[in-house]
Write an enzyme that holds these catalytic residues in place. Structure first.
Site, PDB file in Angstrom:
ATOM      1  N   GLY A   1       0.765  -1.246   0.000  1.00 22.12           N
ATOM      2  CA  GLY A   1       0.000   0.000   0.000  1.00 22.12           C
ATOM      3  C   GLY A   1       0.792   1.291   0.000  1.00 22.12           C
ATOM      4  O   GLY A   1       0.347   2.294  -0.549  1.00 22.12           O
TER       5      GLY A   1
ATOM      6  N   GLU B   1       3.970   4.260   5.973  1.00 19.19           N
ATOM      7  CA  GLU B   1       2.782   3.417   5.821  1.00 19.19           C
ATOM      8  C   GLU B   1       1.669   4.199   5.134  1.00 19.19           C
ATOM      9  O   GLU B   1       1.583   5.423   5.263  1.00 19.19           O
ATOM     10  CB  GLU B   1       2.336   2.925   7.215  1.00 19.19           C
ATOM     11  CG  GLU B   1       1.031   2.185   7.294  1.00 19.19           C
ATOM     12  CD  GLU B   1       0.993   0.847   6.553  1.00 19.19           C
ATOM     13  OE1 GLU B   1       1.390   0.827   5.378  1.00 19.19           O
ATOM     14  OE2 GLU B   1       0.529  -0.144   7.139  1.00 19.19           O
ATOM     15  N   ASP B   2       0.806   3.500   4.431  1.00 23.17           N
ATOM     16  CA  ASP B   2      -0.308   4.175   3.773  1.00 23.17           C
ATOM     17  C   ASP B   2      -1.358   4.616   4.787  1.00 23.17           C
ATOM     18  O   ASP B   2      -1.764   5.768   4.813  1.00 23.17           O
ATOM     19  CB  ASP B   2      -0.955   3.287   2.684  1.00 23.17           C
ATOM     20  CG  ASP B   2      -1.302   1.869   3.163  1.00 23.17           C
ATOM     21  OD1 ASP B   2      -1.060   1.553   4.350  1.00 23.17           O
ATOM     22  OD2 ASP B   2      -1.816   1.081   2.356  1.00 23.17           O
TER      23      ASP B   2
ATOM     24  N   ASP C   1      -4.911   1.732  10.798  1.00 26.92           N
ATOM     25  CA  ASP C   1      -6.306   1.367  11.037  1.00 26.92           C
ATOM     26  C   ASP C   1      -6.412   0.840  12.477  1.00 26.92           C
ATOM     27  O   ASP C   1      -6.514   1.625  13.415  1.00 26.92           O
ATOM     28  CB  ASP C   1      -6.694   0.319   9.983  1.00 26.92           C
ATOM     29  CG  ASP C   1      -8.161  -0.051   9.998  1.00 26.92           C
ATOM     30  OD1 ASP C   1      -8.976   0.765  10.458  1.00 26.92           O
ATOM     31  OD2 ASP C   1      -8.509  -1.156   9.545  1.00 26.92           O
TER      32      ASP C   1
ATOM     33  N   LYS D   1      -6.941   6.374  10.704  1.00 23.44           N
ATOM     34  CA  LYS D   1      -8.332   6.173  11.149  1.00 23.44           C
ATOM     35  C   LYS D   1      -8.291   5.923  12.649  1.00 23.44           C
ATOM     36  O   LYS D   1      -8.322   4.782  13.101  1.00 23.44           O
ATOM     37  CB  LYS D   1      -8.923   4.936  10.450  1.00 23.44           C
ATOM     38  CG  LYS D   1      -9.205   5.096   8.982  1.00 23.44           C
ATOM     39  CD  LYS D   1     -10.141   3.981   8.523  1.00 23.44           C
ATOM     40  CE  LYS D   1      -9.503   3.175   7.426  1.00 23.44           C
ATOM     41  NZ  LYS D   1     -10.321   2.036   6.984  1.00 23.44           N
TER      42      LYS D   1
ATOM     43  N   PHE E   1     -13.878   3.018   4.208  1.00 24.51           N
ATOM     44  CA  PHE E   1     -12.834   2.248   3.539  1.00 24.51           C
ATOM     45  C   PHE E   1     -12.319   3.008   2.322  1.00 24.51           C
ATOM     46  O   PHE E   1     -13.075   3.413   1.456  1.00 24.51           O
ATOM     47  CB  PHE E   1     -13.342   0.855   3.135  1.00 24.51           C
ATOM     48  CG  PHE E   1     -12.201  -0.072   2.889  1.00 24.51           C
ATOM     49  CD1 PHE E   1     -11.563  -0.705   3.946  1.00 24.51           C
ATOM     50  CD2 PHE E   1     -11.715  -0.259   1.595  1.00 24.51           C
ATOM     51  CE1 PHE E   1     -10.463  -1.529   3.728  1.00 24.51           C
ATOM     52  CE2 PHE E   1     -10.622  -1.085   1.370  1.00 24.51           C
ATOM     53  CZ  PHE E   1      -9.995  -1.724   2.434  1.00 24.51           C
TER      54      PHE E   1
ATOM     55  N   ARG F   1      -5.541   0.387  -6.819  1.00 27.12           N
ATOM     56  CA  ARG F   1      -4.291   1.007  -6.357  1.00 27.12           C
ATOM     57  C   ARG F   1      -3.799   2.103  -7.300  1.00 27.12           C
ATOM     58  O   ARG F   1      -3.143   3.043  -6.887  1.00 27.12           O
ATOM     59  CB  ARG F   1      -3.178  -0.038  -6.238  1.00 27.12           C
ATOM     60  CG  ARG F   1      -3.377  -1.069  -5.146  1.00 27.12           C
ATOM     61  CD  ARG F   1      -2.064  -1.815  -4.915  1.00 27.12           C
ATOM     62  NE  ARG F   1      -2.237  -3.071  -4.223  1.00 27.12           N
ATOM     63  CZ  ARG F   1      -2.294  -3.216  -2.889  1.00 27.12           C
ATOM     64  NH1 ARG F   1      -2.163  -2.157  -2.132  1.00 27.12           N
ATOM     65  NH2 ARG F   1      -2.451  -4.394  -2.344  1.00 27.12           N
TER      66      ARG F   1
HETATM   67  P1  IMP Z   1      -3.871  -2.134  10.751  1.00 26.87           P
HETATM   68  O1  IMP Z   1      -2.868  -3.170  11.130  1.00 26.87           O
HETATM   69  O2  IMP Z   1      -5.264  -2.541  11.079  1.00 26.87           O
HETATM   70  O3  IMP Z   1      -3.542  -0.759  11.234  1.00 26.87           O
HETATM   71  O4  IMP Z   1      -3.941  -2.190   9.198  1.00 26.87           O
HETATM   72  C1  IMP Z   1      -3.169  -1.511   8.383  1.00 26.87           C
HETATM   73  C2  IMP Z   1      -3.311  -2.076   6.994  1.00 26.87           C
HETATM   74  O5  IMP Z   1      -4.654  -2.421   6.636  1.00 26.87           O
HETATM   75  C3  IMP Z   1      -2.876  -1.027   6.046  1.00 26.87           C
HETATM   76  O6  IMP Z   1      -1.513  -1.155   5.762  1.00 26.87           O
HETATM   77  C4  IMP Z   1      -3.733  -1.301   4.831  1.00 26.87           C
HETATM   78  O7  IMP Z   1      -3.069  -2.189   3.984  1.00 26.87           O
HETATM   79  C5  IMP Z   1      -4.969  -1.967   5.343  1.00 26.87           C
HETATM   80  N1  IMP Z   1      -6.081  -0.991   5.400  1.00 26.87           N
HETATM   81  C6  IMP Z   1      -6.663  -0.496   6.508  1.00 26.87           C
HETATM   82  N2  IMP Z   1      -7.637   0.368   6.202  1.00 26.87           N
HETATM   83  C7  IMP Z   1      -7.667   0.421   4.859  1.00 26.87           C
HETATM   84  C8  IMP Z   1      -8.467   1.159   3.909  1.00 26.87           C
HETATM   85  O8  IMP Z   1      -9.356   1.950   4.241  1.00 26.87           O
HETATM   86  N3  IMP Z   1      -8.180   0.938   2.595  1.00 26.87           N
HETATM   87  C9  IMP Z   1      -7.222   0.093   2.175  1.00 26.87           C
HETATM   88  N4  IMP Z   1      -6.450  -0.608   3.009  1.00 26.87           N
HETATM   89  C10 IMP Z   1      -6.679  -0.452   4.344  1.00 26.87           C
HETATM   90 MG    MG Z   2      -0.708  -1.817   3.997  1.00 28.17          MG
END
Ligand code: IMP
Ligand code: MG
Length: 175
Positions: A43, A98-99, A102, A130, A151, A164
């Site tokens: 991402g 990081e993108d 979440d 988020k 999302f 993407r």
């Molecule tokens: P976390 O470990 O839950 O913080 O997840 C992070 C990863 O989940 C990110 O690197 C994204 O790849 C994916 N992710 C979380 N939210 C989104 C979204 O809204 N769109 C696309 N990918 C997401």
């Molecule tokens: Mg990611």
């Protein structure tokens, strides 16, 4: 999986402006240093490519890949690293890119993973945050945009590996 209805949340111009601001702050904070920038695949690849071209500090790049199960929208509870970096980071200034943050699970895991290798400093830059979705406490040091739930796709972000390539960031209306 059919075409999803989506609405623009951040335009290319807004993203470009914010990336410049983040890069200016990072350049100031690391002035005179030599950075190792670690991008989280897949991402972050577009954001990282744009960010490093605005950064005015000597830097090296490397990548890490963490798998999360499934191809839908829910982040996996379990983080598994499928590709580690190939650069020695001991005693170095490291910035993880990081993108989107979440649940916070991925970054919490990665920060712990890299800290064990004793970098001189370790910070995180995320384009999107988020905050309300956290399952574990995690704060990024640099954040492009904070937003509510929803999302997002485009600018490197995918939904089931699609979207993407889109230059703007969209929110999917209904998953
Ligand atoms: P976390 O470990 O839950 O913080 O997840 C992070 C990863 O989940 C990110 O690197 C994204 O790849 C994916 N992710 C979380 N939210 C989104 C979204 O809204 N769109 C696309 N990918 C997401
Ligand atoms: Mg990611």
């Amino acid at each position: 999986m059919g075409e999803k209805q989506k609405a623009i949340l951040y335009t290319q111009d807004q993203i470009k402006k914010r990336v410049r601001e983040l890069a200016a702050k990072i350049s100031k904070d690391y002035a005179g240093s030599e950075l190792i920038i670690i991008g989280i695949l897949k991402g972050a690849f577009i954001f990282m490519a744009d960010l490093i071209r605005e950064i005015r500090v000597e830097c090296q790049v490397d990548f890490v890949r963490c798998a999360s199960y499934g191809t839908g929208s829910e982040s996996s509870e379990k983080v598994v690293m499928t590709k580690d970096i190939e650069t020695a980071i001991k005693g170095r200034d490291v910035l993880i890119v990081e993108d989107i943050v979440d649940t916070g699970l991925t970054l919490k895991y990665l920060v712990e993973w890299f800290k064990e290798r004793s970098p001189r400093s370790l910070k995180v830059c995320a384009l999107l945050d988020k905050r309300k979705r956290r399952k574990v406490a995690f704060e990024a040091d640099y954040v492009g945009f904070s937003m509510e739930d929803g999302f997002l796709v485009g600018y490197g972000l995918d939904y089931g590996e699609r979207y993407r390539f889109l230059p703007d960031i969209y929110v999917i209306k209904q998953l």
